[in-house]
Design a protein around this motif. Structure first.
Motif, PDB file in Angstrom:
ATOM      1  N   GLY A  61       0.744  -1.188  -0.370  1.00 11.24           N
ATOM      2  CA  GLY A  61      -0.289   0.048   0.187  1.00 11.24           C
ATOM      3  C   GLY A  61       0.732   1.078   0.041  1.00 11.24           C
ATOM      4  N   LEU A  62       2.186   1.845   0.837  1.00 14.23           N
ATOM      5  CA  LEU A  62       2.849   2.673   0.605  1.00 14.23           C
ATOM      6  C   LEU A  62       3.153   2.482  -0.990  1.00 14.23           C
ATOM      7  N   VAL A  63       3.451   1.601  -1.343  1.00 12.05           N
ATOM      8  CA  VAL A  63       4.145   2.212  -2.751  1.00 12.05           C
ATOM      9  C   VAL A  63       2.521   2.816  -3.960  1.00 12.05           C
ATOM     10  N   LEU A  64       2.021   2.122  -3.669  1.00 10.32           N
ATOM     11  CA  LEU A  64       0.607   2.054  -4.164  1.00 10.32           C
ATOM     12  C   LEU A  64       0.356   3.806  -4.229  1.00 10.32           C
ATOM     13  N   LYS A  65       0.326   4.067  -2.934  1.00 13.19           N
ATOM     14  CA  LYS A  65       0.296   5.589  -2.413  1.00 13.19           C
ATOM     15  C   LYS A  65       0.959   5.883  -2.499  1.00 13.19           C
ATOM     16  N   GLU A  66       2.363   5.854  -2.809  1.00  9.68           N
ATOM     17  CA  GLU A  66       3.610   7.280  -3.683  1.00  9.68           C
ATOM     18  C   GLU A  66       3.468   7.217  -5.065  1.00  9.68           C
ATOM     19  N   ALA A  67       3.093   6.028  -4.949  1.00 12.94           N
ATOM     20  CA  ALA A  67       2.482   6.531  -6.845  1.00 12.94           C
ATOM     21  C   ALA A  67       2.049   6.803  -7.278  1.00 12.94           C
ATOM     22  N   GLY A  68       0.625   7.094  -6.368  1.00 12.74           N
ATOM     23  CA  GLY A  68      -0.551   8.063  -6.933  1.00 12.74           C
ATOM     24  C   GLY A  68      -1.385   7.134  -7.051  1.00 12.74           C
ATOM     25  N   SER A  69      -1.572   6.301  -6.890  1.00 16.11           N
ATOM     26  CA  SER A  69      -2.203   5.014  -7.639  1.00 16.11           C
ATOM     27  C   SER A  69      -2.787   4.429  -5.811  1.00 16.11           C
ATOM     28  N   GLU A  70      -4.049   3.461  -5.857  1.00 18.05           N
ATOM     29  CA  GLU A  70      -4.860   3.267  -4.174  1.00 18.05           C
ATOM     30  C   GLU A  70      -4.974   1.484  -5.269  1.00 18.05           C
ATOM     31  N   TRP A  71      -5.676   0.781  -3.903  1.00 12.63           N
ATOM     32  CA  TRP A  71      -6.181  -0.413  -3.619  1.00 12.63           C
ATOM     33  C   TRP A  71      -7.324  -0.847  -4.981  1.00 12.63           C
ATOM     34  N   GLN A 116      13.961 -14.719   3.609  1.00 13.94           N
ATOM     35  CA  GLN A 116      14.632 -14.747   4.790  1.00 13.94           C
ATOM     36  C   GLN A 116      13.892 -15.868   5.431  1.00 13.94           C
ATOM     37  N   PRO A 117      14.187 -16.422   6.167  1.00 13.72           N
ATOM     38  CA  PRO A 117      13.979 -17.791   7.034  1.00 13.72           C
ATOM     39  C   PRO A 117      12.861 -16.829   7.936  1.00 13.72           C
ATOM     40  N   GLY A 118      10.887 -17.985   8.223  1.00 19.50           N
ATOM     41  CA  GLY A 118      10.396 -16.322   8.948  1.00 19.50           C
ATOM     42  C   GLY A 118       9.482 -16.089   8.187  1.00 19.50           C
ATOM     43  N   LEU A 119       9.804 -16.194   6.553  1.00 17.74           N
ATOM     44  CA  LEU A 119       8.494 -15.129   6.164  1.00 17.74           C
ATOM     45  C   LEU A 119       8.127 -16.862   5.557  1.00 17.74           C
ATOM     46  N   ILE A 120       6.455 -15.620   5.542  1.00 18.42           N
ATOM     47  CA  ILE A 120       5.470 -16.669   5.184  1.00 18.42           C
ATOM     48  C   ILE A 120       5.008 -16.462   3.333  1.00 18.42           C
ATOM     49  N   CYS A 121       5.041 -15.125   2.871  1.00 15.95           N
ATOM     50  CA  CYS A 121       4.133 -15.152   2.135  1.00 15.95           C
ATOM     51  C   CYS A 121       5.604 -13.598   0.934  1.00 15.95           C
ATOM     52  N   GLU A 122       5.433 -13.808  -0.215  1.00 15.41           N
ATOM     53  CA  GLU A 122       5.984 -12.367  -0.889  1.00 15.41           C
ATOM     54  C   GLU A 122       4.690 -12.330  -2.044  1.00 15.41           C
ATOM     55  N   LEU A 123       4.243 -11.236  -2.101  1.00 15.94           N
ATOM     56  CA  LEU A 123       3.196 -10.545  -2.771  1.00 15.94           C
ATOM     57  C   LEU A 123       4.069  -9.250  -3.834  1.00 15.94           C
ATOM     58  N   LYS A 124       3.235  -9.663  -5.533  1.00 13.80           N
ATOM     59  CA  LYS A 124       4.071  -8.254  -6.124  1.00 13.80           C
ATOM     60  C   LYS A 124       2.538  -8.345  -6.539  1.00 13.80           C
ATOM     61  N   ALA A 125       2.496  -6.977  -7.289  1.00 13.64           N
ATOM     62  CA  ALA A 125       1.584  -6.386  -8.053  1.00 13.64           C
ATOM     63  C   ALA A 125       1.080  -5.667  -9.393  1.00 13.64           C
ATOM     64  N   VAL A 126       0.418  -5.646  -9.970  1.00 12.00           N
ATOM     65  CA  VAL A 126       0.541  -4.563 -10.771  1.00 12.00           C
ATOM     66  C   VAL A 126      -0.932  -3.903 -10.782  1.00 12.00           C
ATOM     67  N   ALA A 127      -0.555  -2.548 -10.766  1.00  8.59           N
ATOM     68  CA  ALA A 127      -2.129  -1.504 -11.148  1.00  8.59           C
ATOM     69  C   ALA A 127      -1.685  -0.501 -11.712  1.00  8.59           C
TER      70      ALA A 127
END
Length: 131
Positions: A61-71, A116-127
Motif C-alpha cells: 500500500g505504501l508503494v501504491l500511495k507513493e505512485a498516486g494509485s490505490e488498492w 529470509q527464514p520465517g517469511l510466509i508470503c511474498e506479494l507482487k502486483a501491477v496497478a
C-alpha cells in the motif's frame, strides 16, 4: 533514455539503498510493485502470521500511495506462499481487508522458501495509476 522511474516510499528506501532494487517502477500509467514481504522498515520480520500478512499488504500500500494509485487500481497480484494449503484462507481473509470487487487477476504459487527464514508470503502486483 528511460521511460520508467522508480517509486520508493521513505519507509521502503532500505530496499533501494541496501538491497539494490526499487519497491516499485512506474511506466506511463502502469505501476509494477516488487515482491513485498511482511518486514518492518528495519527489515526485521513480523513473526505472527496474520500480522506478517498485514505488514506485507501495508508495505504494498505504501508503494501504491507513493505512485498516486490505490488498492482499487490493482489489476494483477501474484502471491508466493511457503505453506500454500495452510495459509491460503488466512491470506484471503487479510487480502479482503484491502481488495474488493472488481477483484484483480491473481496467481498463487506454493514455494519452498523466501528471502529470509520465517517469511510466509511474498506479494507482487501491477496497478494502474489514475491520470
Amino acid at each position: 533514455m528511460n521511460h520508467f522511474y522508480p517509486v520508493v516510499p521513505s519507509d521502503l528506501d532500505v530496499l533501494r539503498s541496501q538491497r539494490g532494487y526499487s519497491p516499485g517502477v512506474r511506466t506511463g500509467n502502469l505501476l509494477f510493485v516488487s515482491g513485498m514481504l511482511g518486514r518492518r522498515p528495519d527489515l526485521s520480520i513480523v513473526e505472527e502470521p496474520e500480522t506478517q500478512l498485514i505488514q506485507m499488504f501495508d508495505n504494498l500500500g505504501l508503494v501504491l500511495k507513493e505512485a498516486g494509485s490505490e488498492w482499487k487500481c490493482v489489476v494483477e497480484m501474484t502471491a508466493f506462499l511457503t505453506e500454500l494449503r495452510r495459509d491460503y484462507a488466512l491470506f484471503m481473509q487479510v487480502r479482503d481487508r484491502y481488495i474488493s470487487e472488481p477483484y484483480p487477476a491473481m496467481t498463487m504459487i506454493g514455494t519452498v522458501e523466501l528471502a529470509q527464514p520465517g517469511l510466509i508470503c511474498e506479494l507482487k502486483a501491477v496497478a494502474v495509476v489514475p491520470e
